[in-house]
Design a protein around this motif. Sequence first.
Motif: not given
Length: 179
Positions: A27-31, A67-73, A94-97, A121-133
């Motif tokens: 479970w994640v709670r973003g700031a 958000t990149a640079g933020g905190f989470a619990e 959030e590393p750059a694709p 095709e997942m990695p290409a789709r993730w690079a285009r449309e998603c965020r990897v954190l």
Amino acid sequence: MTSELLDQALLDLALIEEATKKSGLVWVRGAEAPAARALWHVWHVWHEGAVCLVGDGPDEQPLPGLTAGGFAEVTVRGKDKGGRLVSWQATVSEPAPGSPEWEAAVAELKGKRLNAPDSEEMPARWARECRVLRLVPTGSVAPLPTGSLAQRPVPTPATTRKPVPAALPRLLTRRRKKK
């Protein structure tokens, strides 16, 4: 830092890593999470000292408030009973694709992603449309809460089903005739 504090910090990090590795869901709670839904359950992988997540795209899990640079619990559940094992604070990056860090995280995530509509095709789709954190532990374990953390369900237009028809229990319990 005294020896006792260093030992406790190392034990906390070991607890965080071991519990998170074994749990397929956290479970994640973003700031900056919306107040209506502060906790989100997400699937993840533990890779190189951090929780790696993919989401915020079509056919992927939402990641609100992260958000990149933020905190989470992060709260880790036990695999056997599903109850809370440990909660810890993390910094979000959030590393750059295409970067080595992104490629390493995606390689791990791809292996754990179930029911993907496009496995090759997942990695290409993730690079285009998603965020990897990456959620990197800050090193401290939060104390377990003493009271109930129950929350009201999120409002939804869904309703419960109508009453069961009177004949249904008889139909379900009737035994099949032997041939």
